[in-house]
Write a protein that holds these residues in place. Sequence first.
Motif, mmCIF file in Angstrom:
data_model
loop_
_atom_site.group_PDB
_atom_site.id
_atom_site.type_symbol
_atom_site.label_atom_id
_atom_site.label_comp_id
_atom_site.label_asym_id
_atom_site.label_seq_id
_atom_site.Cartn_x
_atom_site.Cartn_y
_atom_site.Cartn_z
ATOM 1 N N PRO A 134 6.405 -68.710 4.923
ATOM 2 C CA PRO A 134 7.701 -69.012 5.546
ATOM 3 C C PRO A 134 8.287 -67.896 6.393
ATOM 4 C CG PRO A 134 7.663 -69.775 3.279
ATOM 5 C CD PRO A 134 6.410 -69.005 3.484
ATOM 6 N N PHE A 135 8.058 -66.639 6.008
ATOM 7 C CA PHE A 135 8.723 -65.541 6.697
ATOM 8 C C PHE A 135 7.862 -64.884 7.778
ATOM 9 C CE2 PHE A 135 11.182 -65.986 2.843
ATOM 10 C CZ PHE A 135 12.472 -65.844 3.307
ATOM 11 N N VAL A 136 6.693 -65.432 8.053
ATOM 12 C CA VAL A 136 5.815 -64.863 9.078
ATOM 13 C C VAL A 136 5.972 -65.643 10.379
ATOM 14 C CG1 VAL A 136 3.419 -64.464 9.762
ATOM 15 C CG2 VAL A 136 4.147 -63.970 7.423
ATOM 16 N N GLU A 137 6.353 -64.922 11.437
ATOM 17 C CA GLU A 137 6.475 -65.558 12.749
ATOM 18 C C GLU A 137 5.142 -65.575 13.472
ATOM 19 O OE1 GLU A 137 8.860 -64.681 16.901
ATOM 20 O OE2 GLU A 137 9.951 -64.554 15.014
ATOM 21 N N SER A 138 4.395 -64.469 13.405
ATOM 22 C CA SER A 138 3.070 -64.420 14.024
ATOM 23 C C SER A 138 2.188 -63.472 13.226
ATOM 24 C CB SER A 138 3.154 -63.967 15.478
ATOM 25 O OG SER A 138 3.597 -62.629 15.568
ATOM 26 N N ALA A 139 0.874 -63.730 13.264
ATOM 27 C CA ALA A 139 -0.092 -62.910 12.529
ATOM 28 C C ALA A 139 -1.337 -62.718 13.370
ATOM 29 C CB ALA A 139 -0.447 -63.572 11.198
ATOM 30 N N GLU A 140 -1.831 -61.488 13.389
ATOM 31 C CA GLU A 140 -3.079 -61.173 14.089
ATOM 32 C C GLU A 140 -3.943 -60.337 13.156
ATOM 33 O OE1 GLU A 140 -4.727 -58.885 18.111
ATOM 34 O OE2 GLU A 140 -2.587 -58.926 17.630
ATOM 35 N N CYS A 141 -5.205 -60.686 13.056
ATOM 36 C CA CYS A 141 -6.127 -59.986 12.171
ATOM 37 C C CYS A 141 -7.415 -59.682 12.938
ATOM 38 C CB CYS A 141 -6.419 -60.842 10.939
ATOM 39 S SG CYS A 141 -7.555 -60.079 9.759
ATOM 40 N N TYR A 142 -7.911 -58.456 12.808
ATOM 41 C CA TYR A 142 -9.162 -58.111 13.499
ATOM 42 C C TYR A 142 -9.920 -57.035 12.724
ATOM 43 C CZ TYR A 142 -6.340 -54.215 15.338
ATOM 44 O OH TYR A 142 -5.527 -53.122 15.461
ATOM 45 N N LYS A 143 -11.223 -56.902 13.078
ATOM 46 C CA LYS A 143 -12.097 -55.911 12.455
ATOM 47 C C LYS A 143 -12.227 -54.683 13.360
ATOM 48 C CE LYS A 143 -14.942 -59.728 10.692
ATOM 49 N NZ LYS A 143 -16.303 -60.304 10.646
ATOM 50 N N THR A 144 -12.512 -53.540 12.739
ATOM 51 C CA THR A 144 -12.786 -52.328 13.505
ATOM 52 C C THR A 144 -14.224 -51.885 13.253
ATOM 53 O OG1 THR A 144 -12.190 -50.684 11.819
ATOM 54 C CG2 THR A 144 -10.390 -51.650 13.109
ATOM 55 N N GLN A 145 -14.714 -50.988 14.110
ATOM 56 C CA GLN A 145 -16.077 -50.488 13.966
ATOM 57 C C GLN A 145 -16.248 -49.613 12.740
ATOM 58 O OE1 GLN A 145 -17.683 -48.752 17.542
ATOM 59 N NE2 GLN A 145 -16.495 -50.089 18.864
ATOM 60 N N THR A 146 -15.146 -49.153 12.177
ATOM 61 C CA THR A 146 -15.219 -48.242 11.029
ATOM 62 C C THR A 146 -15.072 -48.956 9.692
ATOM 63 O OG1 THR A 146 -12.852 -47.792 11.325
ATOM 64 C CG2 THR A 146 -14.407 -46.260 12.345
ATOM 65 N N GLY A 147 -15.175 -50.266 9.691
ATOM 66 C CA GLY A 147 -15.124 -51.003 8.439
ATOM 67 C C GLY A 147 -13.723 -51.296 7.933
ATOM 68 N N HIS A 148 -12.752 -51.325 8.836
ATOM 69 C CA HIS A 148 -11.378 -51.632 8.450
ATOM 70 C C HIS A 148 -11.010 -53.040 8.924
ATOM 71 C CE1 HIS A 148 -10.338 -47.043 8.510
ATOM 72 N NE2 HIS A 148 -11.181 -47.379 7.559
ATOM 73 N N ILE A 149 -10.144 -53.694 8.146
ATOM 74 C CA ILE A 149 -9.520 -54.950 8.564
ATOM 75 C C ILE A 149 -8.059 -54.646 8.837
ATOM 76 C CG2 ILE A 149 -8.882 -57.298 7.904
ATOM 77 C CD1 ILE A 149 -11.861 -56.960 8.395
ATOM 78 N N VAL A 150 -7.605 -54.937 10.035
ATOM 79 C CA VAL A 150 -6.226 -54.653 10.429
ATOM 80 C C VAL A 150 -5.458 -55.966 10.532
ATOM 81 C CG1 VAL A 150 -4.708 -53.617 12.155
ATOM 82 C CG2 VAL A 150 -6.942 -52.591 11.669
ATOM 83 N N ILE A 151 -4.305 -56.022 9.866
ATOM 84 C CA ILE A 151 -3.452 -57.215 9.900
ATOM 85 C C ILE A 151 -2.105 -56.817 10.502
ATOM 86 C CG2 ILE A 151 -2.284 -58.976 8.518
ATOM 87 C CD1 ILE A 151 -4.507 -58.625 6.418
ATOM 88 N N GLN A 152 -1.750 -57.446 11.620
ATOM 89 C CA GLN A 152 -0.485 -57.183 12.300
ATOM 90 C C GLN A 152 0.433 -58.392 12.103
ATOM 91 O OE1 GLN A 152 0.083 -54.323 13.688
ATOM 92 N NE2 GLN A 152 -1.740 -53.490 14.647
ATOM 93 N N LEU A 153 1.629 -58.150 11.559
ATOM 94 C CA LEU A 153 2.553 -59.244 11.275
ATOM 95 C C LEU A 153 3.896 -59.033 11.969
ATOM 96 C CD1 LEU A 153 1.974 -59.630 7.422
ATOM 97 C CD2 LEU A 153 1.058 -61.077 9.222
ATOM 98 N N VAL A 154 4.455 -60.125 12.467
ATOM 99 C CA VAL A 154 5.823 -60.129 12.974
ATOM 100 C C VAL A 154 6.632 -61.042 12.057
ATOM 101 C CG1 VAL A 154 7.354 -60.723 14.897
ATOM 102 C CG2 VAL A 154 5.113 -59.714 15.355
ATOM 103 N N GLN A 155 7.726 -60.507 11.519
ATOM 104 C CA GLN A 155 8.533 -61.265 10.579
ATOM 105 C C GLN A 155 9.495 -62.214 11.287
ATOM 106 O OE1 GLN A 155 9.844 -58.751 7.073
ATOM 107 N NE2 GLN A 155 9.783 -57.183 8.642
ATOM 108 N N ARG A 156 9.740 -63.339 10.660
ATOM 109 C CA ARG A 156 10.866 -64.161 11.082
ATOM 110 C C ARG A 156 12.129 -63.517 10.531
ATOM 111 N NH1 ARG A 156 9.622 -70.258 9.421
ATOM 112 N NH2 ARG A 156 11.569 -70.585 10.542
ATOM 113 N N GLN A 157 13.200 -63.587 11.302
ATOM 114 C CA GLN A 157 14.440 -62.896 10.953
ATOM 115 C C GLN A 157 15.454 -63.867 10.368
ATOM 116 O OE1 GLN A 157 15.825 -59.389 11.375
ATOM 117 N NE2 GLN A 157 16.910 -60.610 9.864
ATOM 118 N N PRO A 158 15.614 -63.926 9.033
ATOM 119 C CA PRO A 158 16.657 -64.776 8.459
ATOM 120 C C PRO A 158 18.023 -64.176 8.739
ATOM 121 C CG PRO A 158 15.654 -63.475 6.738
ATOM 122 C CD PRO A 158 14.883 -63.179 7.997
#
Length: 253
Positions: free
Chosen positions: A91-115
């Motif tokens: 409910p509180f997530v406006e947008s989400a982006e997830c990607y892999k890196t060459q170094t074995g990391h998973i990066v999750i970028q989130l933008v919150q919805r503003q109540p």
Amino acid sequence: MTFNWKKTGIVLVDLALGVYLVLAITAFNRPDELSDVCSEVKINIQESTVKGFLTADGIKQLLQRAHLYPLGDPMSSVNVRRIEETLRQTPFVESAECYKTQTGHIVIQLVQRQPVVRVKSENGADYYIDEHSNTMSSTMQVSDLVVATGHIEESYAKKWLTPIGIFLLEHPLWRSQVEQLHVLADGTVEMIPRVGEHIIYLGAPTNLEKKLSRLEKFYRYGLSKAGWNKYSRISLEFDNQIICKKRKIIDKR
């Protein structure tokens, strides 16, 4: 026959360069395969005016419940699209982006919805309204957010309570002072402050900036001298005036 060292050297250099380019292109096209296992999950959440409803730990727990938290999993098996889709249903997530890196990391970028306000109407409805007038589930708790009660239909909340909630959040004085909004049967609004035992009557939910500007001046130059508990009701309904009702003094003798 004379052996041509110069020509042979050029051929070897060209061959080595060709092998290097093939390996470089292969690595570039398959960056996720440079590390076989996810060694770290980075969860980045865009800051919001209201705190306490989206946290990295909360997102981690959500993904764990969905069996999607990728730490320790083979990079080739991590489905970043599925992670994004799961987070976007929160409910509180406006947008989400997830990607892999060459170094074995998973990066999750989130933008919150503003109540901007929580609605708890007398018909039993309980939900949040965000800055875009969208409703959100109240399953997660938000701290330091004004609560609206009373005769509230969803259409009323979207049209009138959204701008009021935004205004209160953007002004430090009113954000800290206003604790509750109460909507009366005729659609007019009362405000219950944190400081002072009085009710602030706004009347129609319009011209909020002008009404609260008058109230701020009254707070500074009136109540600060007369006392915060002198009045039981302060009306801002009419333009260019403030009508106060004195609190009844009970004789305890």
